[in-house]
Design an enzyme around this catalytic site. Structure first.
Site, PDB file in Angstrom:
ATOM      1  N   ARG A 243       5.491   1.652   3.504  1.00  0.00           N
ATOM      2  CA  ARG A 243       4.242   1.224   4.135  1.00  0.00           C
ATOM      3  C   ARG A 243       3.630   2.424   4.842  1.00  0.00           C
ATOM      4  NH1 ARG A 243       3.933  -2.415   1.222  1.00  0.00           N
ATOM      5  NH2 ARG A 243       3.904  -4.636   1.688  1.00  0.00           N
ATOM      6  N   HIS A 291      -1.413   2.931  -3.827  1.00  0.00           N
ATOM      7  CA  HIS A 291      -0.534   1.780  -3.583  1.00  0.00           C
ATOM      8  C   HIS A 291      -0.179   1.066  -4.901  1.00  0.00           C
ATOM      9  CE1 HIS A 291       0.666  -1.282  -0.263  1.00  0.00           C
ATOM     10  NE2 HIS A 291       1.428  -1.440  -1.318  1.00  0.00           N
TER      11      HIS A 291
HETATM   12  C1  GLV Z   1       3.640  -4.078  -2.199  1.00  0.00           C
HETATM   13  O1  GLV Z   1       3.208  -3.348  -1.379  1.00  0.00           O
HETATM   14  C2  GLV Z   1       4.683  -5.042  -1.963  1.00  0.00           C
HETATM   15  O2  GLV Z   1       5.014  -5.315  -0.811  1.00  0.00           O
HETATM   16  O3  GLV Z   1       5.211  -5.577  -2.942  1.00  0.00           O
END
Ligand code: GLV
Length: 328
Positions: A243, A291
């Site tokens: 994160r 991401h």
């Molecule tokens: C993506 O960020 C997840 O948490 O799967």
């Protein structure tokens, strides 16, 4: 069918009504893929797409990603929430989340495999100096750089949950020296484990390549900062697939400019999308991805969810429950 341990002498929990499960979906942009996957995996499951909820009292399960606060209005008979992501921060920070409900985390093989692929790709890139050979090629420059065998490279895996452990196994198979860091004690096969605040420094001092796979919690917030970055060996590399808020980005840039970091592969950021003005976009030695390290795959995710529902209907507890107080 997934296999989970059977409950021993535990009280049976109330069951989702056997023939009337209604699933509310608030997904990413892939609603149709989810609907198709559920109709294959459990045709009798009625799927409703938020905000077209119909009679909210009929809904007893929900599959969610970033729910808006009003989503929970009227869901008085909700029995369980399934998280679409491996991380549950977007759920736990929702102010209207019904605190008493079980939340089942997403543990599906394609999601795990994707995360392992992403991290291995960057470990191999940095270990084999591919980023430097790319630069050399752009400059038509021929120079052999020293190559170290994997057995001489220590990779630190920060976060030893399902994803971290899967990564550690594959790194070991490639003959890297693998060390791991987790919040509390607990052995992991083939991994030298460090835990707790007291052991963070010793862990980081050994991590030539550091892969972050921790959840976002108040304890992990900006855990990678000026102070902790100083502990890394000279010319270390950082991979963040966890994160964005694990890292203080400004202090990361300082560590790239002044050492000890020689490069970073970042998939997650303090602000997403990464702002146009961020220095990370064009920083030499930084790889930015939007991401995408790993995405939940609807067909396998639906099979996992349906398996958990069937398991629960046999009177067993929900597997892979989020511990809400712990934050993951
Ligand atoms: C993506 O960020 C997840 O948490 O799967």
């Amino acid at each position: 069918m997934h296999e989970w341990p059977k409950a021993q002498g535990r009280e049976k929990q109330p069951m989702l009504k056997a023939n009337h499960a209604v699933m509310l979906l608030k997904t990413d942009a892939r609603d149709q893929a989810w609907i198709d996957a559920f109709s294959d995996a459990m045709p009798e499951l009625e799927v409703r797409l938020w905000p077209e909820t119909g009679d909210t009292s009929e809904i007893n399960c929900a599959l969610l990603w970033c729910p808006p606060p009003e989503l929970f209005d009227g869901l008085d008979n909700l029995e369980v929430i399934f998280s679409i992501g491996a991380g549950v921060d977007s759920l736990l920070t929702c102010p209207t989340l019904p605190a008493h409900l079980p939340i089942v985390r997403m543990v599906e093989p394609e999601l795990t495999a994707g995360m392992v692929e992403f991290c291995l790709f960057h470990v191999l890139r940095f270990h084999r100096l591919m980023h430097r050979f790319e630069t050399q090629q752009a400059e038509r420059h021929w120079e052999e750089l020293p190559q170290v065998p994997a057995t001489g490279v220590t990779v630190g895996v920060m976060g030893l949950g399902v994803l971290g452990q899967a990564l550690a196994r594959q790194l070991s198979a490639l003959r890297y020296r693998v060390i791991g860091y987790r919040r509390g004690p607990g052995a992991v096969d083939g991994v030298e484990v460090f835990h707790g605040e007291d052991e963070l420094e010793a862990f980081m001092r050994r991590s030539m390549i550091l892969a972050l796979l921790m959840p976002s919690t108040p304890e992990t917030n900006r855990i990678i900062n000026r102070e902790t970055l100083r502990w890394l060996p000279v010319d270390a590399y950082l991979i963040n697939a966890g994160r964005g808020d694990l890292v203080n980005e400004q202090e990361l840039i300082e560590a790239l400019d002044a050492g000890p970091l020689a490069g970073a592969a970042l998939d997650v950021f303090e602000t997403e999308p990464l702002p146009q003005a961020s220095a990370l976009w064009s920083h030499p030695g930084v790889y930015v991805t939007p991401h995408i390290a790993s995405i939940t795959h609807p067909p396998t995710a639906c099979r996992y969810i349906v398996d958990t529902i069937r398991y629960y209907r046999q009177g067993e507890p929900w597997p892979h429950l989020v511990e809400i107080d712990r934050g993951y």
